[in-house]
Design a protein around this motif. Structure first.
Motif, PDB file in Angstrom:
ATOM      1  N   ILE A  90       6.102   4.967   2.728  1.00  0.00           N
ATOM      2  CA  ILE A  90       6.492   3.888   1.361  1.00  0.00           C
ATOM      3  C   ILE A  90       5.458   3.617   0.652  1.00  0.00           C
ATOM      4  CG2 ILE A  90       7.125   1.563   1.229  1.00  0.00           C
ATOM      5  CD1 ILE A  90       8.923   2.052   3.274  1.00  0.00           C
ATOM      6  N   GLU A  91       4.873   3.410  -0.349  1.00  0.00           N
ATOM      7  CA  GLU A  91       3.318   4.165  -0.830  1.00  0.00           C
ATOM      8  C   GLU A  91       3.032   2.611  -1.541  1.00  0.00           C
ATOM      9  OE1 GLU A  91       2.320   5.767  -5.233  1.00  0.00           O
ATOM     10  OE2 GLU A  91       2.507   7.471  -3.197  1.00  0.00           O
ATOM     11  N   SER A  92       4.686   1.748  -1.686  1.00  0.00           N
ATOM     12  CA  SER A  92       4.217   0.430  -3.063  1.00  0.00           C
ATOM     13  C   SER A  92       5.866  -0.669  -1.976  1.00  0.00           C
ATOM     14  CB  SER A  92       4.401   0.270  -4.056  1.00  0.00           C
ATOM     15  OG  SER A  92       3.181   1.005  -5.107  1.00  0.00           O
ATOM     16  N   CYS A  93       5.197  -2.105  -2.059  1.00  0.00           N
ATOM     17  CA  CYS A  93       6.363  -2.886  -1.249  1.00  0.00           C
ATOM     18  C   CYS A  93       6.150  -3.673  -2.450  1.00  0.00           C
ATOM     19  CB  CYS A  93       6.541  -2.775   0.178  1.00  0.00           C
ATOM     20  SG  CYS A  93       7.914  -3.583   0.491  1.00  0.00           S
ATOM     21  N   TYR A  94       7.132  -3.998  -3.182  1.00  0.00           N
ATOM     22  CA  TYR A  94       7.079  -6.144  -3.950  1.00  0.00           C
ATOM     23  C   TYR A  94       8.715  -6.386  -3.040  1.00  0.00           C
ATOM     24  CZ  TYR A  94       4.551  -2.668  -6.962  1.00  0.00           C
ATOM     25  OH  TYR A  94       3.232  -1.610  -7.563  1.00  0.00           O
ATOM     26  N   PHE A  95       7.879  -7.911  -3.308  1.00  0.00           N
ATOM     27  CA  PHE A  95       8.996  -8.675  -2.602  1.00  0.00           C
ATOM     28  C   PHE A  95       9.402  -9.370  -3.827  1.00  0.00           C
ATOM     29  CE2 PHE A  95      10.661 -13.284  -1.441  1.00  0.00           C
ATOM     30  CZ  PHE A  95      10.628 -12.712  -0.375  1.00  0.00           C
ATOM     31  N   MET A  96      10.905  -9.430  -4.119  1.00  0.00           N
ATOM     32  CA  MET A  96      11.328  -9.484  -5.912  1.00  0.00           C
ATOM     33  C   MET A  96      12.286 -10.869  -5.505  1.00  0.00           C
ATOM     34  SD  MET A  96      10.425  -6.780  -7.350  1.00  0.00           S
ATOM     35  CE  MET A  96      11.533  -6.666  -8.267  1.00  0.00           C
ATOM     36  N   ALA A  97      12.044 -11.125  -6.850  1.00  0.00           N
ATOM     37  CA  ALA A  97      13.405 -12.004  -7.383  1.00  0.00           C
ATOM     38  C   ALA A  97      14.326 -11.551  -7.368  1.00  0.00           C
ATOM     39  CB  ALA A  97      12.406 -12.913  -8.062  1.00  0.00           C
ATOM     40  N   GLY A  98      15.658 -12.215  -6.918  1.00  0.00           N
ATOM     41  CA  GLY A  98      16.814 -11.442  -7.138  1.00  0.00           C
ATOM     42  C   GLY A  98      18.242 -11.013  -5.901  1.00  0.00           C
ATOM     43  N   GLU A  99      18.534 -10.054  -6.740  1.00  0.00           N
ATOM     44  CA  GLU A  99      19.436  -9.917  -5.131  1.00  0.00           C
ATOM     45  C   GLU A  99      18.284  -8.836  -4.089  1.00  0.00           C
ATOM     46  OE1 GLU A  99      23.372  -7.409  -4.014  1.00  0.00           O
ATOM     47  OE2 GLU A  99      22.630  -7.513  -6.156  1.00  0.00           O
ATOM     48  N   GLU A 100      18.156  -8.272  -4.617  1.00  0.00           N
ATOM     49  CA  GLU A 100      17.175  -6.849  -3.908  1.00  0.00           C
ATOM     50  C   GLU A 100      15.953  -7.781  -3.555  1.00  0.00           C
ATOM     51  OE1 GLU A 100      16.709  -3.779  -6.664  1.00  0.00           O
ATOM     52  OE2 GLU A 100      17.996  -2.799  -5.034  1.00  0.00           O
ATOM     53  N   SER A 101      15.465  -8.198  -1.807  1.00  0.00           N
ATOM     54  CA  SER A 101      14.253  -8.537  -1.364  1.00  0.00           C
ATOM     55  C   SER A 101      13.033  -8.035  -1.561  1.00  0.00           C
ATOM     56  CB  SER A 101      14.739  -9.560  -0.257  1.00  0.00           C
ATOM     57  OG  SER A 101      16.228  -9.991   0.035  1.00  0.00           O
ATOM     58  N   PHE A 102      12.942  -6.756  -1.641  1.00  0.00           N
ATOM     59  CA  PHE A 102      11.864  -5.671  -1.990  1.00  0.00           C
ATOM     60  C   PHE A 102      12.602  -4.363  -2.225  1.00  0.00           C
ATOM     61  CE2 PHE A 102      12.199  -7.833   2.854  1.00  0.00           C
ATOM     62  CZ  PHE A 102      10.485  -7.900   2.763  1.00  0.00           C
ATOM     63  N   LEU A 103      11.170  -4.290  -3.176  1.00  0.00           N
ATOM     64  CA  LEU A 103      12.013  -2.571  -3.685  1.00  0.00           C
ATOM     65  C   LEU A 103      10.411  -1.714  -3.840  1.00  0.00           C
ATOM     66  CD1 LEU A 103      13.084  -1.641  -6.330  1.00  0.00           C
ATOM     67  CD2 LEU A 103      11.297  -2.403  -7.769  1.00  0.00           C
ATOM     68  N   CYS A 104      10.647  -1.451  -3.082  1.00  0.00           N
ATOM     69  CA  CYS A 104       9.764   0.453  -2.525  1.00  0.00           C
ATOM     70  C   CYS A 104       9.677   2.115  -2.968  1.00  0.00           C
ATOM     71  CB  CYS A 104       9.524   0.660  -0.944  1.00  0.00           C
ATOM     72  SG  CYS A 104       9.759  -0.904  -0.094  1.00  0.00           S
ATOM     73  N   LYS A 105       8.729   1.863  -3.305  1.00  0.00           N
ATOM     74  CA  LYS A 105       8.480   3.188  -3.519  1.00  0.00           C
ATOM     75  C   LYS A 105       8.131   4.415  -2.318  1.00  0.00           C
ATOM     76  CE  LYS A 105       4.431   4.569  -6.186  1.00  0.00           C
ATOM     77  NZ  LYS A 105       3.944   5.157  -7.554  1.00  0.00           N
TER      78      LYS A 105
END
Length: 148
Positions: A90-105
């Motif tokens: 996992i190279e990047s991780c973002y805490f998100m607004a919306g249904e998904e709490s995290f978005l990872c690359k």
């Protein structure tokens, strides 16, 4: 931060290996003055670091996936983050607004490696489900914005 600092940031984003003398020539200051300014930008956290950009395929990581993680209602955000940090894919991780709490690359060698990663992520306490998209190609990434 003034216009010269912004110029320095733009120049360093384009080529972080530029010597102070070259930076100085481009912004119209002395090398010691540029050295001092860059030092202040580093110590204040504006410049967080320098790194080499590596072509993923050249180092055996041809597959890029974006993985959305939906947290369940009992999910502990810190616990999930701790589990995500344990995966070097996992190279990047973002805490998100919306249904998904995290978005990872993530970058992996094979579909099998991606499958293993997804299975492991779905087993993390607090993860309700994941949603994965595989990149067919990379048109660009890490494109710097102007500091102006």
């Amino acid at each position: 931060m003034d216009a010269i600092d912004r110029q320095l940031i733009d120049l360093l984003r384009d080529n972080a290996r530029l010597p102070y003398a070259e930076l100085a020539r481009k912004v119209g200051l002395s090398a010691p003055a540029v050295h001092e300014r860059v030092g202040k930008l580093e110590s204040s956290g504006v410049i967080q670091g320098y790194r080499a950009e590596i072509h993923p395929e050249a180092v055996g990581l041809p597959l890029t996936a974006v993985i959305g993680i939906v947290q369940d209602s009992s999910g502990d955000t810190d616990g999930i983050l701790e589990a995500l940090r344990e995966h070097p894919e996992i190279e990047s991780c973002y805490f998100m607004a919306g249904e998904e709490s995290f978005l990872c690359k993530a970058r992996v060698k094979t579909i099998g490696d991606l499958e293993r990663l997804i299975i492991e992520l779905n087993r993390v306490k607090g993860v309700a489900r994941t949603r994965t998209a595989i990149a067919l190609s990379t048109k660009w990434e890490g494109r710097p914005q102007s500091a102006c």
